[in-house]
Design a protein around this motif. Structure first.
Motif, short mmCIF file in Angstrom:
data_model
loop_
_atom_site.label_atom_id
_atom_site.label_comp_id
_atom_site.label_asym_id
_atom_site.label_seq_id
_atom_site.Cartn_x
_atom_site.Cartn_y
_atom_site.Cartn_z
N MET A 143 1.34 7.96 -37.39
CA MET A 143 1.30 7.80 -38.85
C MET A 143 0.71 9.06 -39.50
SD MET A 143 1.95 5.62 -41.23
CE MET A 143 1.58 5.57 -42.99
N SER A 144 -0.34 9.62 -38.90
CA SER A 144 -0.99 10.79 -39.52
C SER A 144 -0.02 11.96 -39.56
CB SER A 144 -2.27 11.14 -38.77
OG SER A 144 -1.97 11.74 -37.54
N VAL A 145 0.78 12.14 -38.50
CA VAL A 145 1.75 13.25 -38.49
C VAL A 145 2.79 13.03 -39.58
CG1 VAL A 145 3.53 14.42 -37.15
CG2 VAL A 145 1.40 13.70 -36.04
N ILE A 146 3.37 11.82 -39.58
CA ILE A 146 4.43 11.54 -40.55
C ILE A 146 3.94 11.76 -41.98
CG2 ILE A 146 5.90 9.71 -41.50
CD1 ILE A 146 5.89 8.49 -38.63
N VAL A 147 2.76 11.19 -42.26
CA VAL A 147 2.22 11.29 -43.62
C VAL A 147 1.94 12.75 -43.97
CG1 VAL A 147 0.20 10.76 -45.03
CG2 VAL A 147 1.29 8.95 -43.69
N PHE A 148 1.33 13.45 -43.03
CA PHE A 148 0.94 14.84 -43.32
C PHE A 148 2.18 15.69 -43.62
CE2 PHE A 148 -1.07 18.92 -42.82
CZ PHE A 148 -2.37 18.67 -43.24
N GLY A 178 -8.96 -0.16 -59.06
CA GLY A 178 -8.90 -0.33 -57.61
C GLY A 178 -8.20 0.82 -56.93
N VAL A 179 -7.93 0.66 -55.64
CA VAL A 179 -7.33 1.76 -54.88
C VAL A 179 -5.84 1.94 -55.22
CG1 VAL A 179 -8.91 1.87 -52.94
CG2 VAL A 179 -7.08 0.16 -52.93
N GLY A 180 -5.18 0.88 -55.65
CA GLY A 180 -3.76 0.99 -55.99
C GLY A 180 -3.56 1.98 -57.12
N VAL A 224 -6.26 12.85 -50.73
CA VAL A 224 -6.39 11.44 -51.07
C VAL A 224 -5.16 10.69 -50.55
CG1 VAL A 224 -6.62 9.77 -52.93
CG2 VAL A 224 -7.77 11.97 -53.09
N MET A 225 -3.96 11.25 -50.80
CA MET A 225 -2.74 10.58 -50.35
C MET A 225 -2.73 10.39 -48.84
SD MET A 225 -0.32 12.87 -52.74
CE MET A 225 1.30 12.45 -52.18
N LEU A 238 -3.00 6.70 -47.00
CA LEU A 238 -1.90 6.13 -46.22
C LEU A 238 -2.31 5.88 -44.76
CD1 LEU A 238 1.10 8.04 -47.79
CD2 LEU A 238 0.47 5.64 -48.04
N ILE A 239 -3.15 6.78 -44.22
CA ILE A 239 -3.60 6.56 -42.84
C ILE A 239 -4.53 5.34 -42.78
CG2 ILE A 239 -5.00 7.53 -40.98
CD1 ILE A 239 -3.78 10.24 -41.72
N LEU A 240 -5.39 5.22 -43.77
CA LEU A 240 -6.27 4.05 -43.79
C LEU A 240 -5.46 2.77 -43.95
CD1 LEU A 240 -9.32 5.27 -45.91
CD2 LEU A 240 -9.19 4.87 -43.44
#
Lengths: 326, 324
Positions: free
Chosen positions: B19-24, B272-274, B288-289, B293-295
């Motif tokens: 997930m971290s790779v994809i998001v990054f 909120g976080v949304g 932040v993004m 997303l990782i969290l």
């Protein structure tokens, strides 16, 4: 011998959009303490609905429209839900065909047995568990107090059916309705359970209605037989007499179609045709279309009449003229 | 069971790494944050200095390496916009979302399961038909529209409830909560209803379908034949037997609502976080993004794992399969 159950002119009809299905249409019989009555017929003959009617558990759109069910002298037809519920499990209980489907997979055996006991009055867990263990050992489940903590999936099919029987016996009811309880089991287990049931009934004095399509199973167990066809009783009498000298051509057909009555290698005999749709019954004898003896007289529905120890609903009772020697 | 837990933990690690790779990479591909963070009239020197300071001059793999090694030590970087640590920023917004989502998902489940069991138990009654008709509405009416109508009706026309914000908060365990004050509850009410409607409809349908199916089984007939009361049958037999799909959907809904209550939070200006993630996307606040997303992935992994544990708690057959 005291009579525990008397059913008279029981009619259970289902009012559907397609018309009125007369699943049970005027069934009468009685049952004595400790007696086993065999209720025999093909699928759709109304055996199971008769059983559910006795417990007041016919699902809508079905309804008992007429007749009387007297359990230990008290009328059940027309009784309110509360009265019926109070008698279910305590005076009359039921076991079913598929033991895998009857027990709740999510609850332990002990929890399920406890629920049934709590349904009829306050009882401590300890007392309930003691009673449960006692009944489990009675149906042949050893080290039963440990087994109370087990879940249904930890038992085999035969064991599960034993548990179900133990549950049905918890309150020592006067009558147990057994709806094909050994059909789903393999033959060796079936024989074991049949033998055990016979002993249990003799020991406890509980009467039993054994519903089955399998004449062979019932005949080894029941002292009297009740043969149903299309919602009606077609023949009734002591097991030995009915098997030796069936008066109704349908009973005769059932006996002839037993594999054991055919000589090896010979094709199995069968009753021609199928069970009629209960929505479109012929006006006269419902069996006439499948019957070799049928003639003009059969256009009128035959009443039950007594011939010796047997009772039969047929215009041409007695041994068939065309009967092939067994 | 321990083997099961370890296996699931390893799975979680792989999921998070992927997930971290994809998001990054995904975030890297959209837009240049420098264009938004730096005023357009800034000099070339200031621009280059900012790019260097944010580490945007390095190649992608190096940026990811720095991010990953820092993240493993619990440092997800600083927000480009707020210039505070990302975790602190998300942490400050999380309680607001948490209380809103928990209240709405839990009450939707409790109410939905109750109504659904009733509708399944008496499928032909008029009340059941009304319940089912309302559930169709809950499914088909868009959430943002319901939100606006709620504000229009209860805040603007009737003036009973506030239209937005968190209201008065109280500190508990070092975090500020709204649900502990009357004013806070009044502020939660409308957004919670808005969030709950869809889930309510879904729970009604799930519980009804399960009930209709289970009530026809021999288990229920056998219980009735033993003289159990209908109330006991519903409470002790039925509820357990319909619980597996309900727990599954509860978990999924809890996760997706926590992560993406965006529409409701925006309409009711709920901090909120949304709302945070939407704002971050619009200004390309990459740290932040990515962290968010990782969290979120971590959240889903945790919830799924909990749901699996609950399954084993409810159903002895699942328990048996895992120990085997």
């Amino acid at each position: 011998m005291t009579e525990v159950l008397r059913v008279e002119g029981l009619k259970t009809h289902f009012h559907t959009r397609a018309g009125v299905v007369k699943a049970v249409d005027g069934v009468s019989f009685s049952l004595e303490e400790g007696e086993i009555l065999g209720l025999v017929g093909e699928s759709g003959s109304g055996k199971t609905v008769t059983g559910f009617s006795l417990l007041g558990l016919v699902d809508p759109p079905g309804r008992i429209v007429e007749g009387s069910i007297r359990l230990k002298g008290q009328e059940l037809v027309g009784a309110d839900d509360r009265t019926l519920r109070a008698r279910r499990g305590r005076d009359i209980s039921m076991i079913f065909q598929d033991p895998i489907a009857t027990l709740n997979p999510m609850l332990t055996i002990g929890q399920q047995m406890r629920l049934v006991q709590e349904a009829h009055g306050r009882i401590t867990h300890r007392a309930a568990d003691a009673r449960s263990a006692e009944l489990l050992s009675r149906v042949g489940i050893s080290s039963s107090s440990a087994r109370l903590r087990a879940y249904p999936h930890e038992f085999s099919g035969g064991m599960r059916q034993r548990v179900a029987i133990a549950i049905a016996l918890l309150h020592s009811p006067a009558v147990i309705v057994a709806d094909e309880p050994t059909t789903a089991l393999d033959v060796s287990i079936q024989a074991q359970i049949l033998a055990e049931m016979k002993t249990l009934v003799a020991e406890t004095g509980t009467a039993m209605i054994w519903i089955s399509h399998d004449l062979a199973v019932v005949s080894s167990l029941a002292s009297r037989l009740l043969v149903m066809y299309a919602g009606r009783v077609v023949e009734r009498g002591p097991t030995a007499a009915v098997l030796r000298q069936p008066k109704h051509p349908y009973t005769e057909g059932l006996i002839a179609s037993l594999p054991s009555s055919a000589s090896p290698g010979a094709p199995l005999r069968q009753i021609p045709g199928t069970t009629p749709s209960l929505l479109a019954l012929p006006p006269g004898c419902p069996f006439a279309p499948r019957c070799a003896r049928a003639d003009a007289a059969c256009a009128i529905r035959p009443d039950l009449s007594e011939i010796g120890t047997q009772t039969v609903a047929c215009h041409h009772p007695g041994p068939s003229h065309t009967r092939v020697p067994a | 069971m321990l083997g099961f837990v370890i296996q699931r933990f390893l799975q979680a690690v792989v999921v998070m790494a992927a997930m971290s790779v994809i998001v990054f990479v995904g975030v890297y591909a959209i837009g240049n944050p420098v264009d938004i963070v730096i005023p357009p009239d800034a000099t070339q020197d200031i621009r280059e200095d900012a790019i260097r300071r944010l580490g945007l001059d390095r190649p992608l793999w190096e940026q990811y390496w720095i991010f990953a090694t820092n993240a493993l030590q619990g440092d997800f970087g600083r927000s480009f916009v707020y210039n505070i640590p990302v975790l602190e920023l998300i942490g400050s917004r999380l309680p607001a979302t948490l209380e809103l989502v928990l209240i709405s998902v839990v009450s939707a489940t409790v109410l939905g399961v109750t109504l659904g069991i009733y509708a399944g138990y008496r499928p032909d009654s008029r009340i059941s038909k009304t319940i089912m008709a309302l559930s169709v509405l809950g499914f088909s009416v868009p959430s943002f529209w319901v939100g606006l109508i709620l504000i229009l009706t209860f805040a603007v026309s009737l003036g009973w409830l506030p239209a937005g914000g968190r209201g008065e908060t109280v500190e508990l365990l070092g975090i500020r909560w709204s649900f502990l004050t009357l004013d806070g509850l009044a502020h939660i009410a409308l957004p919670a209803v808005n969030l709950a409607l869809f889930k309510l409809a879904m729970m009604i349908r799930l519980a009804r379908a399960g009930t209709r199916e289970i009530m026809l089984t021999d288990t229920i007939k056998f219980a009735r034949a033993a003289g159990l009361s209908e109330a006991t049958i519903l409470r002790r037999h039925l509820l357990k037997m319909i619980s597996i799909p309900i727990v599954t959907v509860f978990g999924l809904e809890l996760g997706s609502t926590l992560a993406f209550a965006v529409v409701t939070e925006t309409i009711f200006s709920w901090p909120g976080v949304g709302k945070l993630i939407i704002d971050s996307i619009s200004v390309l606040d990459r740290p932040v993004m990515v962290a968010y997303l990782i969290l979120t992935a971590a959240l889903f992994v945790t919830i799924n794992f909990t749901v699996d544990l609950v399954f084993a708690l409810i159903d002895p057959r699942i328990r048996a399969r895992r120990t085997a």
